[in-house]
Scaffold this motif. Structure first.
Motif, short mmCIF file in Angstrom:
data_model
loop_
_atom_site.label_atom_id
_atom_site.label_comp_id
_atom_site.label_asym_id
_atom_site.label_seq_id
_atom_site.Cartn_x
_atom_site.Cartn_y
_atom_site.Cartn_z
N THR A 199 19.71 22.68 2.43
CA THR A 199 18.58 23.37 1.79
C THR A 199 17.36 23.36 2.73
OG1 THR A 199 18.13 21.35 0.60
CG2 THR A 199 19.20 23.08 -0.63
N GLY A 200 17.27 22.31 3.55
CA GLY A 200 16.15 22.23 4.50
C GLY A 200 16.20 23.35 5.54
N ALA A 201 17.43 23.81 5.84
CA ALA A 201 17.54 24.91 6.81
C ALA A 201 17.52 26.27 6.11
CB ALA A 201 18.84 24.77 7.60
N GLY A 202 17.93 26.31 4.83
CA GLY A 202 18.11 27.61 4.18
C GLY A 202 17.14 27.89 3.04
N THR A 203 17.43 27.32 1.87
CA THR A 203 16.67 27.72 0.67
C THR A 203 15.19 27.37 0.78
OG1 THR A 203 18.69 27.29 -0.56
CG2 THR A 203 16.72 27.64 -1.85
N ARG A 204 14.89 26.18 1.27
CA ARG A 204 13.46 25.77 1.33
C ARG A 204 12.63 26.70 2.22
NH1 ARG A 204 12.00 21.03 -1.07
NH2 ARG A 204 13.71 19.58 -1.45
N PRO A 205 13.02 26.94 3.47
CA PRO A 205 12.20 27.87 4.27
C PRO A 205 12.15 29.28 3.69
CG PRO A 205 13.97 26.90 5.60
CD PRO A 205 14.07 26.29 4.26
N LEU A 206 13.22 29.69 3.01
CA LEU A 206 13.17 31.04 2.41
C LEU A 206 12.12 31.08 1.29
CD1 LEU A 206 14.84 33.80 2.62
CD2 LEU A 206 15.70 33.14 0.38
N LEU A 207 12.13 30.05 0.44
CA LEU A 207 11.12 30.01 -0.64
C LEU A 207 9.72 29.95 -0.04
CD1 LEU A 207 12.68 27.52 -3.22
CD2 LEU A 207 12.49 29.99 -3.44
N ALA A 208 9.55 29.14 1.01
CA ALA A 208 8.22 29.01 1.63
C ALA A 208 7.79 30.36 2.19
CB ALA A 208 8.28 27.96 2.74
N THR A 257 21.70 32.34 5.95
CA THR A 257 23.05 31.80 6.18
C THR A 257 23.24 31.44 7.66
OG1 THR A 257 23.93 34.05 6.34
CG2 THR A 257 24.11 32.96 4.22
N PHE A 258 22.59 32.20 8.54
CA PHE A 258 22.62 31.87 9.96
C PHE A 258 21.97 30.52 10.21
CE2 PHE A 258 23.97 35.71 12.16
CZ PHE A 258 24.44 35.14 13.31
N ASP A 259 20.77 30.35 9.64
CA ASP A 259 20.05 29.11 9.88
C ASP A 259 20.85 27.91 9.39
OD1 ASP A 259 18.01 30.32 11.20
OD2 ASP A 259 16.61 30.35 9.52
N VAL A 260 21.53 28.09 8.25
CA VAL A 260 22.32 26.96 7.72
C VAL A 260 23.48 26.64 8.67
CG1 VAL A 260 23.85 26.23 5.84
CG2 VAL A 260 21.66 27.33 5.31
#
Ligand code: HEM
Length: 530
Positions: free
Chosen positions: A163-172, A196-199
């Motif tokens: 989530t630190g690589a994907g969902t969190r930065p997306l929400l931010a 999905t790339f970042d993850v």
């Protein structure tokens, strides 16, 4: 030439008196006639001749290439199954199966192998890997080494990294776009691909490339060009792995592939250098928790062998190729399905907001995967249904008929023929599913006895059996967590009415047309965005 001139002489033609052009015409005519007879012979007498299907399906490769280059292959196969039944002719030596039960039975062991040359030609980058191999022993051994990275206990341990690589930065990023609670619109196709790339980069290459923040990164370009290269070299395999400056698109793909390989090798060597600085006997030492680390540490229990740098790189690259577009498209189609079916949308939003109301105080909390699964059953059903109706890998997963052949109903296929499985057709087969074309998440919630027969057998979206998707759990974690949190933080609507009629367009996978799917987001709690 001798054979042709003899044939012409036999036909009473005075070969000696022919000029070059006339001779060329005769040769062309003879070649055409030969091709026509062979084609007609195969059409009438090939092993699939009696299998139902359109008459032209047995006429060699035309039908195959026509479907391959149209963006509706998934639909054509599905409609043919609806018209001709669960086993249909797709070529002189190929059938397609839409009976989910039969498909799962055939895929339940290693007997039906991948067509080795096809997978090698398309997907092999660097070395044979878990995806490309057709050898059951190689596959079993490789899976033993890789599978520990994708089990639920491991993924739970890595959840914060994911989530630190994907969902969190997306929400931010989305909150930053919604300055003072204003609505904004984004192309989710690009945003989700970035996520999905970042993850995957974070997990398998050891470092996120922050593509969520930087949509223009050249890595996106490499990836797009690499996928096009795979499609082209699937048909023209002689172009593979060599510089071809006179064909710019292919050459670009070739260069992109070299860049991806160089990037993977560099990242792995950086990790190896970092590990060399650690004293790993000290329990306090901070060893990274990710897929790359698991691959580097993996040791075969039987042989004691590790994966070398190139082997790890080829597995990391295949995870990037297999795990980015697929998951990002599943995310896109889930958002589309929720918006396209307002009553489902209303129910799923109520569920999320009732269970996890958003207040400024808990804005940085992420709804974790276990909480989604335990407290958001309707959301889980929506995701299952979306994967059924819009399987990102939609068509033509081919396997070779083993020794002894295959008998289905009154048809017999000898060894060496190909059976092809289309998740789109299987997931929508009326043999198995009630209201197969409708989006009905409720089917996944019914008590066991009332369940749709299809739900009991399951979909083929991640395939099935020993060669099923190794990244399934990771993909499901990304999808559940991202969708739940996007619902919690934002109100969504189609950015323009045309997106409500989005048609799938198949380019290897089930893309949204032109890779454009714009959605307008409004933050639910304005103060979070100011
Ligand atoms: C919603 C997302 C995904 C879908 C729908 C999906 C679907 C599939 C399908 C249908 C196959 C079988 C392909 C074939 O036999 O030709 C497959 C295999 C595979 N997938 Fe996925 N996949 C997804 C996500 C991922 C992710 C996140 C990864 C990253 C690790 C991944 C890695 C792989 C690998 C390595 C294989 C080969 C497995 C083997 O042959 O043992 N996939 N996937």
């Amino acid at each position: 030439m001798g054979l042709f001139t003899n044939l012409l002489s036999l036909a009473g033609v005075d070969v000696a008196s022919l000029d070059a052009l006339t001779l060329f015409r005769w040769v062309a005519l003879l070649l055409f006639t030969r091709w026509m007879f062979t084609t007609l012979y195969k059409w009438k007498f090939s092993p699939t001749a009696k299998v139902p299907g359109p008459w032209f399906a047995g006429l060699g490769s035309f039908d195959f290439y026509f479907r391959l280059f149209s963006d509706k292959n998934y639909q054509v196969i599905h409609e043919r199954h609806l018209q001709y039944g669960p086993v249909i002719r797709m070529g002189t030596r190929m059938v397609s199966i839409s009976d989910g039960k039969l498909a799962k039975e055939l895929l339940s062991t290693h007997r039906y192998r991948k067509p080795a040359a096809k997978y090698r030609d398309i997907f092999q980058i660097l070395l044979p890997n878990i995806f490309t191999t057709a050898d059951p022993d190689f596959h079993r051994q490789r899976k033993r080494l890789l599978m520990p990275a994708f089990t639920w206990p491991t993924l739970r341990r890595m959840e914060e990294t994911i989530t630190g690589a994907g969902t969190r930065p997306l929400l931010a990023k989305f909150h930053a776009l919604a300055q003072n609670g204003q609505p904004f619109s984004v192309n989710l196709s690009t945003e989700f691909l970035g996520l999905t790339f970042d993850v995957i980069m974070r997990l398998a290459f050891g470092e996120s490339l922050n593509l969520i923040q930087d949509n223009d990164s050249e890595v996106f370009g490499w990836f797009g060009s690499l996928l096009r290269y795979m499609v082209i070299t699937r048909t023209f395999s002689f172009l593979k792995d060599k510089p071809v400056p006179y064909l710019p698109m292919v050459h670009q793909g070739y260069l992109s592939k070299r860049n991806v390989v160089a990037l993977a090798l560099r990242k792995i060597r950086e990790r190896q250098a970092y590990l060399a600085t650690l004293d790993r006997s000290d329990p306090k030492v901070d060893v990274p928790q990710d897929v790359l680390q698991i691959m580097l540490d993996a040791q075969d229990p039987e042989t004691g062998a590790n994966l070398n740098t190139e082997q790890v790189a080829s597995e990391a690259i295949v995870q990037m190729v297999a795990g980015t577009d697929t998951t990002s498209l599943a995310l896109c189609w889930t958002v589309f399905a929720i918006l396209r079916h307002p009553s489902c949308g209303e129910r799923v939003i109520n569920e999320v907001l009732t269970e996890f109301p958003l207040r400024a105080a808990n804005a940085s909390d992420i709804i974790e995967y276990d909480h989604v699964k335990a407290r958001l059953p309707y959301l889980t059903a929506v995701i299952q249904e979306s994967l059924r109706v819009y399987p990102p890998v939609a068509s033509s997963l081919a396997r070779v008929v083993p020794k002894g052949g295959l008998t289905t109903g009154e048809h017999f296929l000898p060894a060496g023929c190909t059976v092809s499985f289309s998740p789109y057709a299987i997931n929508r087969s009326p043999l198995m599913w009630s209201q197969p074309e409708e989006f009905v998440p409720e089917r996944w919630l019914a008590p066991e006895a009332e369940m749709d027969p299809g739900c009991k057998v399951g979909t083929l979206s991640f395939l099935s059996g020993p060669r099923a998707c190794i990244g399934r759990n990771l993909a499901l974690m990304e999808i559940h967590v991202t969708i739940a949190n996007l619902i919690r933080h934002f109100h969504w609507e189609f950015a323009e009415p045309r997106f409500a009629d989005l048609e799938p367009s198949e380019h290897v996978m089930l893309h949204v047309k032109d890779d454009e799917f714009r959605v307008k987001f409004t933050p639910r709690t304005p103060e979070l965005s100011s």
